[in-house]
Design a protein around this motif. Structure first.
Motif, mmCIF file in Angstrom:
data_model
loop_
_atom_site.group_PDB
_atom_site.id
_atom_site.type_symbol
_atom_site.label_atom_id
_atom_site.label_comp_id
_atom_site.label_asym_id
_atom_site.label_seq_id
_atom_site.Cartn_x
_atom_site.Cartn_y
_atom_site.Cartn_z
ATOM 1 N N ILE A 1 84.945 -14.118 -19.202
ATOM 2 C CA ILE A 1 83.602 -14.372 -18.664
ATOM 3 C C ILE A 1 83.018 -13.084 -18.093
ATOM 4 C CG2 ILE A 1 82.322 -15.566 -16.852
ATOM 5 C CD1 ILE A 1 84.167 -17.950 -17.223
ATOM 6 N N TYR A 2 83.829 -12.336 -17.346
ATOM 7 C CA TYR A 2 83.354 -11.083 -16.774
ATOM 8 C C TYR A 2 82.923 -10.108 -17.868
ATOM 9 C CZ TYR A 2 85.014 -12.199 -12.047
ATOM 10 O OH TYR A 2 85.194 -12.760 -10.814
ATOM 11 N N ARG A 3 83.767 -9.994 -18.918
ATOM 12 C CA ARG A 3 83.490 -9.004 -19.958
ATOM 13 C C ARG A 3 82.198 -9.310 -20.700
ATOM 14 N NH1 ARG A 3 88.061 -8.977 -22.146
ATOM 15 N NH2 ARG A 3 87.738 -10.501 -23.800
ATOM 16 N N VAL A 4 82.044 -10.566 -21.153
ATOM 17 C CA VAL A 4 80.856 -10.918 -21.933
ATOM 18 C C VAL A 4 79.603 -10.831 -21.063
ATOM 19 C CG1 VAL A 4 80.975 -13.416 -21.507
ATOM 20 C CG2 VAL A 4 79.892 -12.570 -23.579
ATOM 21 N N THR A 5 79.724 -11.185 -19.787
ATOM 22 C CA THR A 5 78.561 -11.140 -18.905
ATOM 23 C C THR A 5 78.194 -9.708 -18.539
ATOM 24 O OG1 THR A 5 79.253 -13.278 -17.997
ATOM 25 C CG2 THR A 5 77.568 -12.072 -16.786
ATOM 26 N N PHE A 6 79.189 -8.860 -18.343
ATOM 27 C CA PHE A 6 78.906 -7.459 -18.018
ATOM 28 C C PHE A 6 78.235 -6.756 -19.190
ATOM 29 C CE2 PHE A 6 80.159 -2.940 -17.857
ATOM 30 C CZ PHE A 6 79.584 -2.598 -16.636
ATOM 31 N N ILE A 7 78.693 -7.050 -20.413
ATOM 32 C CA ILE A 7 78.048 -6.473 -21.590
ATOM 33 C C ILE A 7 76.587 -6.906 -21.650
ATOM 34 C CG2 ILE A 7 77.972 -6.546 -24.130
ATOM 35 C CD1 ILE A 7 81.037 -6.701 -24.072
ATOM 36 N N GLY A 8 76.339 -8.195 -21.379
ATOM 37 C CA GLY A 8 74.969 -8.686 -21.360
ATOM 38 C C GLY A 8 74.136 -8.003 -20.287
ATOM 39 N N PHE A 9 74.746 -7.754 -19.136
ATOM 40 C CA PHE A 9 74.024 -7.094 -18.046
ATOM 41 C C PHE A 9 73.594 -5.684 -18.437
ATOM 42 C CE2 PHE A 9 73.930 -4.410 -14.262
ATOM 43 C CZ PHE A 9 73.103 -5.127 -13.421
ATOM 44 N N VAL A 10 74.494 -4.933 -19.058
ATOM 45 C CA VAL A 10 74.182 -3.553 -19.467
ATOM 46 C C VAL A 10 73.074 -3.542 -20.522
ATOM 47 C CG1 VAL A 10 75.089 -1.502 -20.625
ATOM 48 C CG2 VAL A 10 76.471 -2.673 -18.890
ATOM 49 N N VAL A 11 73.183 -4.452 -21.518
ATOM 50 C CA VAL A 11 72.152 -4.526 -22.562
ATOM 51 C C VAL A 11 70.810 -4.915 -21.954
ATOM 52 C CG1 VAL A 11 71.408 -5.758 -24.635
ATOM 53 C CG2 VAL A 11 73.790 -5.028 -24.416
ATOM 54 N N ASN A 12 70.803 -5.886 -21.048
ATOM 55 C CA ASN A 12 69.558 -6.316 -20.412
ATOM 56 C C ASN A 12 68.931 -5.197 -19.594
ATOM 57 O OD1 ASN A 12 69.364 -8.987 -21.328
ATOM 58 N ND2 ASN A 12 70.806 -9.704 -19.781
ATOM 59 N N LEU A 13 69.757 -4.430 -18.893
ATOM 60 C CA LEU A 13 69.238 -3.330 -18.085
ATOM 61 C C LEU A 13 68.543 -2.294 -18.962
ATOM 62 C CD1 LEU A 13 68.968 -1.874 -15.390
ATOM 63 C CD2 LEU A 13 71.246 -0.880 -15.777
ATOM 64 N N ALA A 14 69.220 -1.914 -20.059
ATOM 65 C CA ALA A 14 68.646 -0.908 -20.963
ATOM 66 C C ALA A 14 67.362 -1.433 -21.617
ATOM 67 C CB ALA A 14 69.668 -0.519 -22.026
ATOM 68 N N LEU A 15 67.407 -2.679 -22.098
ATOM 69 C CA LEU A 15 66.235 -3.261 -22.756
ATOM 70 C C LEU A 15 65.061 -3.429 -21.794
ATOM 71 C CD1 LEU A 15 67.418 -6.120 -25.156
ATOM 72 C CD2 LEU A 15 66.106 -4.068 -25.750
ATOM 73 N N SER A 16 65.356 -3.884 -20.593
ATOM 74 C CA SER A 16 64.289 -4.127 -19.619
ATOM 75 C C SER A 16 63.538 -2.833 -19.302
ATOM 76 C CB SER A 16 64.866 -4.733 -18.344
ATOM 77 O OG SER A 16 65.491 -5.966 -18.604
ATOM 78 N N CYS A 17 64.298 -1.775 -19.057
ATOM 79 C CA CYS A 17 63.668 -0.488 -18.735
ATOM 80 C C CYS A 17 62.848 0.024 -19.914
ATOM 81 C CB CYS A 17 64.731 0.532 -18.345
ATOM 82 S SG CYS A 17 65.586 0.143 -16.792
ATOM 83 N N PHE A 18 63.408 -0.090 -21.134
ATOM 84 C CA PHE A 18 62.697 0.389 -22.318
ATOM 85 C C PHE A 18 61.432 -0.422 -22.575
ATOM 86 C CE2 PHE A 18 62.209 0.235 -27.053
ATOM 87 C CZ PHE A 18 61.706 1.522 -27.192
#
Length: 299
Positions: free
Chosen positions: A12-29
């Protein structure tokens, strides 16, 4: 905490952390693309992605709590904290849907009143395409992990990813029409967003209905209960299984059932039969299945 629960928590931690990183990059872009490309739709889409980051934090926090073993105050463990996380994520989806709905209605009203929506820049188109691809990949990965570990909060978070992809799809259609077809077609942007909002509401309401059903002790589906009775009845010494009660507790289920056996059977023999039934139920529904079997003499 047993090894199985620890492995599940790490997934759960791994899949959610990956989602968090992708969301952070996408949101800023997407936020930068919305500002530089003069696209209100893309700016709103960026806000949607930022909301995904918030739900990632919710999943991580509740995964730690739900993975705790039972204690003096929680005889059935902490699994329903994960259900609570699912409902929180679903409410976040509703809030996102309301925001998109209100924004699109304001834009449609502007056009109806004779106003002209601004023409977005090409960078907004690029951001929309990248968002759709990235979020769909993230959805497929997250939902696969969520279903594999039977985590309703992870599955709910996956649908939040897909709602972002759908939002970006509507944004892409609207931006594309406004960019390529002229000002008369710019109303396509808010109309597409309006349709996306309806899909988001449906996803959120389905998840809320499921989560509330679990919190309110809703029984497992009839076909699952029928399968449980078949497993119990497979023991030839067991007669008339009855008073079956079931419910879901996070990723686990709880089963209570009464069985009848030969009244002359010894306590040890009846105990051996219940142990065998419990073993077969856990083989089918998982090691974390909570089982209580009440033995009665056959009439």
């Amino acid at each position: 905490m047993d090894n199985e629960a620890e492995i599940r928590k790490r997934k759960i931690y791994r899949v959610t952390f990956i989602g968090f990183v992708v969301n952070l990059a996408l949101s800023c872009f997407k936020l930068a693309a919305g500002v530089l490309g003069r696209s209100a739709a893309m700016t709103a889409d960026a806000v949607h992605s930022f909301s995904d980051m918030a739900t990632d934090v919710v999943v991580i926090a509740f995964a730690r709590i739900s993975a705790k073993p039972k204690d003096d105050g929680h005889d059935y463990g902490h699994g329903k904290y994960e259900t609570l996380a699912t409902i929180i994520i679903s409410l976040a989806l509703v809030a996102v849907g309301v925001g998109i709905l209100l924004s699109s209605m304001r834009s449609i009203r502007t056009v109806i009143e004779g106003g002209v929506l601004p023409r977005p820049g090409g960078v907004a188109l690029i951001a929309a395409v990248l968002s759709i691809v990235a979020k769909e990949i993230l959805y497929r990965y997250t939902v696969r992990v969520g279903r594999a570990i039977d985590s309703p909060s992870v599955v709910a978070n996956a649908w939040h990813h897909r709602s972002d992809a759908l939002s970006s799809l509507g944004t892409l259609v609207g931006i594309g029409c406004a960019f390529f077809l002229g000002e008369k077609w710019r109303i396509a942007d808010p109309i597409a967003a309006l349709i996306v909002a309806v899909f988001i509401f449906k996803i959120a309401l389905d998840l809320i209905r499921s989560g509330l059903g679990e919190l309110l002790e809703q029984s497992l589906p009839a076909e699952t209960e029928a399968e449980i009775l078949r497993i119990v009845s497979a023991d030839p010494a067991v007669k008339e299984p009855h008073n079956l009660r079931t419910r879901r507790i996070g990723a686990s289920i709880a089963i209570e059932v009464h069985i009848r056996v030969d009244g002359e059977m010894t306590v040890r023999e009846s105990h051996d039969h219940t142990v065998d039934i419990e073993r077969r139920l856990r083989e089918r529904f998982g090691r974390g299945t909570m089982i209580a079997i009440h033995v009665e003499p056959e009439k």
